[in-house]
Every structure is written in structure tokens, then in C-alpha cells.
Design an enzyme around this catalytic site. Structure first.
Site, mmCIF file in Angstrom:
data_model
loop_
_atom_site.group_PDB
_atom_site.id
_atom_site.type_symbol
_atom_site.label_atom_id
_atom_site.label_comp_id
_atom_site.label_asym_id
_atom_site.label_seq_id
_atom_site.Cartn_x
_atom_site.Cartn_y
_atom_site.Cartn_z
ATOM 1 N N GLU A 183 8.438 -10.917 -11.415
ATOM 2 C CA GLU A 183 7.484 -9.822 -11.150
ATOM 3 C C GLU A 183 8.170 -8.469 -11.050
ATOM 4 O O GLU A 183 7.526 -7.481 -10.730
ATOM 5 C CB GLU A 183 6.718 -10.008 -9.831
ATOM 6 C CG GLU A 183 5.922 -11.259 -9.690
ATOM 7 C CD GLU A 183 5.187 -11.334 -8.347
ATOM 8 O OE1 GLU A 183 5.261 -10.387 -7.548
ATOM 9 O OE2 GLU A 183 4.526 -12.362 -8.122
ATOM 10 N N GLY A 184 9.488 -8.411 -11.225
ATOM 11 C CA GLY A 184 10.206 -7.161 -10.949
ATOM 12 C C GLY A 184 10.525 -6.978 -9.482
ATOM 13 O O GLY A 184 10.966 -5.894 -9.060
#
Lengths: 317, 317
Positions: free
Chosen positions: B284-285
Site C-alpha cells: 500500500e506504500g
């Protein structure tokens, strides 16, 4: 720690929209804050940093790359907002205060006798206790004191054994002959005060800011304030507490491992893992203030994420 | 990078009130931002995160602990603000956008043929280019795609050699027979597409979100936007760029090393050190958004600290 808060944390965490355990140490951090703040959800409404400053008799032996007057100059820099710790505390919303302890009276040269008298030790310990505000919900601990990686190395060596050279590094930047001299000073101090109990080791080889750090760590435990420890000097200062009582640092996390090689060795001896490993070797609480960002991220995730039910996300198939 | 900005950074840094080099990797970070933003002082006024989402044919082979419909469910969670990445972006002042690419059309099963056609590859690469806003001063890259640690492992294995088992981990949590199956799938994909040039490897073994990550990384370089890479999937996606041109990732830093064991191996192959090592394995970063806190601390120190002259502090004796 508070069992009810820990249980409330443990009930919520597995319901959040992520694979179990996938936030790694961020999960530990939010649970740790909840447990030691004694509340759920954990919050960081009033984090504070306390930087203790002191001067050292051994500085006159040439163990530092900087002259001893830099301690008081840097305290002024803290007060005027110009140091690294000021910028980091502002960035992460931490209230900073600096506590100078008798900067005009360096400790005694520990190669000749104890660094501090019993009365001086008690006063410094009390200064640490008094510096912890009861309303704080996190305490960032840091220090300033030209020459103070020398007492840190001596304390670590006296508490955990090994050779002085294993525990002694370049500090602010000593090289060559000065580094060899620093190692000799550490070895002489350790030999001079061999066989004392832990808090007597702290009195014999420490310094006012190190003793105050130990006092603040004890006071934080009483007030349910979790503590972020900074680098080598801070860790060495509180290591004596763990030698007295194995659970004495359970309310603490070590924010980072310093570039000073003795720090990694000391963390291994304490059985703890640092949060950050960025080659910092400044002191001032800089690594601990930086780690407040990690805590803010950890709390935001635990407190703010949707649960599988709320988000309509399928749990593990 | 911009030589004038780098020179301005290098002129200021040694004058700050700290021992030379004592802020470790924070010094590298402010210099890197200045160099690649092409300005001094460096700033983080408009950091943005782009999370690319895609679906994978190999997910049908049982390589993930979660069902494939979770990709679209998690995209909805991002859009409603409920995921970890939302909380982290809010904490560190990062503007988040999610780019879904044809979630209703998974890639082809790469054990049978290339994952993407040439047209699909071009469209995904362009989606990555188009997602980078010109006004950004930092790009955080992340991904979502059930099953996508399988293409990541296959890419890394195809680019750097070794056994499939060396590069394949548990992802969101596969165990036992499912992990053995995942390793077989990786090995079959690598064997099926052996000997291709780097970007053809990316087309054959990657996926839409991985190709878009490579496109966004190239576009960021054109727009003078430094990039924070997230975990295993993001790093594997852009590794093909470095195989084409050795300096292709100089405007990037790897934010963290994932708990996925292949990531540490991949970082070693790329010759880079992560900023954080916190056992994250969410994607998801999330690790890259967390590292924005470190960048904010680094900039605050470089831009805000007093110089020795300003503070009246004695430099090294």
C-alpha cells in the site's frame, strides 16, 4: 503496564483491514503505548522531551574533539531554538525543555575517584525526577555534555565486562592518539571502580546528566509515561536500572542505534532492538525525537484504520 | 540531479551546529532531496502518494492467503479513508490518490504465456506516467494487488538469478503446501520466460500495477520529483529500469525493507540500503509514507538549524 488497556488494544488490532502482523513493529509500538499509558486508545497529546546537560572532569584529559565550553554554548543554542533537537521536536510536536545541572562544576576525574559524591548523585537523580511533567504521555530523553561518551563507555564496560576498546568509539570525532587516550581513560576508570553495585557504578563513572536520565526514567514509570531512549549515553545511563531490576526498562523503547559502535553492543547486552538505524551520533535526544514520527504513524494506524466489518473487506480466505 | 542545488546544500551542511556527519543518513536525505528537486533549500510542500492496483492471473493458482476480490475491496477502503496508507498519509501530510488499472481483467497466467500483451503493457506504463502530478515535490509509490508478491518474486529471480525459493516468501500469509505451490509457480514463470531483455521480463512476469510503478518512476525523473519506493513489489517493479540503465533509480530511495525475505536480497542486488527495517509487509506504500516523517525531520534540521557563527558555538577544537 496496564492489563485492561493491553487487552483492549489486543482486541482491536486483529480486526483492522490488513493481514495479521503486517504492520510489524508499528503494532508493537501502539500496543506498548497503550499498555504503559494505561489507556485505550493510546494518544500522543502531550509528548515532551527533556535534555539533560552536564560537564565532565575527564574532558580535561583530551577525550573529546570539542572543548568543554561547548556544553554551555549548545545549551544556549537549545534555548534559542537553533539545534537539531529543536527542529525535530517542532516537526513532531514535542515540547522541549533543557535541564542544565551545575555546568560550572564538572564531575571529578573518575580515574582518580568517584565522579560524583553521594550528595551530588542524589541531587542529580532528583533533578531527573523533578523534570518529568505528570501530564506527559511520552517522554523523549536526551543529553548534552562534552566528553560524555567516555562515561557512557566506562559504564557499559563496568556493567557488562569486555575490553575498554570494545566499548569506546570516536564520539564527536576523536581520532588516532586521542582515541587511544580515550580508551586508556575508560580502562582506568573501570579498573579504579571495579566490583561496585550498579547504582554505585553510575555514581563512580557517570555524570550529572546521566544520573538525571536514570532518575527521569524511574519517575516516568511512576507516572505511567512511556519513554523513548536516545543513543549511547542515554542507554548507558539507564542500563544500571536494569542491572538492579530486570523489568526496570519495560516502559522504554530504544529509539535508534548510534554510529558509536559500543551502542550496538550495549543494545545486544540489554536484549533490545532499536527502532531506527540511521548512523546518527549527535545525541541531544535527536534519534528519539525522530522516532516520535514512527509512534505517530503507529497510533494513526491502530486508532484510525477501518475494521474488516466496517470496510466490507473479506478476511483471510 | 542538479549540481547547483547539490553545491548549495554542501556549502550549508558543514556550518550547522553539530559534529560533521553526526546526523548520519538524515544528511544524505536532505542533500538527495535538494539535488533531485533541483532547488535549495529543499522543501516538502506538495508530497504525494500514488497507489496502483491490479489483479493477477496467478492468483487463481492459490498463491495468496486472501481471495482476489480483496483487491477491489481494498481500493474502496482506500477511497473511504480506512486503510493504513490513509492514516499514514494524513499523519505526514501526503496527498494520496489510488489508480486502479483494469481490476476486472486480471493479467494472464504467466506460467502459460506473458502476463501482459504489448498493448496492455503500454497502457499500464502510460497510466503510471499520467499519475505523476508535475507540481509534486516528492512521490511515494505503493501498490495493492492480491497475489502480487508472486510476480515480484518472479521478476527478482529472472533479473538476478538464484532459486525461486530464495525469492519467494509468505506474502500476506501463505503457509505449508500453499507456500510450496507459490514457489513452483514462480519457478515455472521464470523458466517459461528465460532470457528476455529487462522490460520484456517486466511485461512477461509483472502486472499492470507493477508496470505503472515503473512508468511513474520514469515520469518522476523527468519532472524532477524524488521518489520513495515502498516494499518488495515496488522495488521489483522498478528493478527492471536499473537493469536497462544503471543510474535509472538515482532519484529514488528505498523507504524500508520488508519482512518478505526476498526484499532484503533484492536490495543487496540493487546495492541500496533501506531507511527503515520495521518488519512491515503490508504494501500500500505504507513503509514509504512512514519514511516521509524521516524526510521531514531531515529537512527541518538542514533548513532550520543555526550555524556555528550564528549560535556562537565553538567549532571542533
Amino acid at each position: 503496564g496496564d492489563a485492561a488497556a493491553a487487552a483492549a488494544w489486543a482486541a482491536r488490532e486483529p480486526r483492522l483491514t490488513k493481514p495479521a502482523g503486517s504492520l510489524g513493529r508499528l503494532e508493537d509500538l501502539s500496543g506498548w503505548l497503550s499498555t504503559w499509558q494505561g489507556r485505550h486508545p493510546p494518544r500522543l497529546d502531550a509528548p515532551c522531551a527533556r535534555i539533560f546537560a552536564g560537564n565532565h572532569g575527564v574532558a580535561a584529559l583530551g577525550v573529546s574533539a570539542f572543548p568543554a565550553e561547548v556544553t554551555v554554548q549548545m545549551v544556549a543554542n537549545f534555548q534559542h531554538g537553533g539545534a537539531a533537537i529543536n527542529q525535530l521536536c517542532r516537526t513532531f510536536g514535542v515540547a522541549l525543555d533543557v535541564v542544565s545541572i551545575d555546568l560550572d562544576r564538572p564531575t571529578a576525574d573518575f580515574t582518580q575517584g568517584p565522579a560524583l559524591s553521594e550528595a551530588e548523585f542524589a541531587a542529580a537523580f532528583q533533578a531527573g525526577i523533578d523534570a518529568v511533567p505528570e501530564g506527559a504521555d511520552l517522554l523523549v530523553l536526551g543529553e548534552m555534555g562534552i566528553g560524555n561518551t567516555t562515561p557512557a563507555a566506562a559504564l557499559a564496560c563496568a556493567l557488562y565486562g569486555g575490553e575498554a576498546a570494545d566499548w569506546t568509539g570516536r564520539g564527536t570525532g576523536v581520532e588516532g592518539g586521542a582515541l587511544a587516550r580515550k580508551i586508556e581513560v575508560v580502562a582506568a576508570g573501570v579498573a579504579r571502580h571495579r566490583g561496585l553495585p550498579p547504582l554505585e557504578i553510575l555514581r563512580a563513572l557517570g555524570g550529572r546528566e546521566l544520573v538525571a536520565l536514570a532518575g527521569a526514567t524511574v519517575a516516568a514509570r511512576m507516572h505511567r509515561v512511556p519513554v523513548l531512549l536516545d543513543g549511547y549515553v542515554v542507554t548507558a545511563a539507564v542500563a544500571a536500572l536494569k542491572a538492579v531490576r530486570p523489568d526496570a526498562l519495560d516502559h522504554c523503547r530504544v529509539a535508534h542505534v548510534s554510529a558509536e559502535p559500543g551502542h550496538r553492543r550495549l543494545l545486544a547486552a540489554l536484549g533490545t532492538e532499536p527502532l531506527l538505524d540511521l548512523g546518527l551520533r549527535l545525541g541531544e535526544g535527536s534519534g528519539a525525537a525522530l522516532a516520535v514520527g514512527l509512534l505517530r504513524g503507529a497510533l494513526a494506524c491502530h486508532n484510525g484504520m477501518a475494521t474488516f466489518d466496517e470496510a466490507g473487506v473479506s478476511d483471510k480466505g
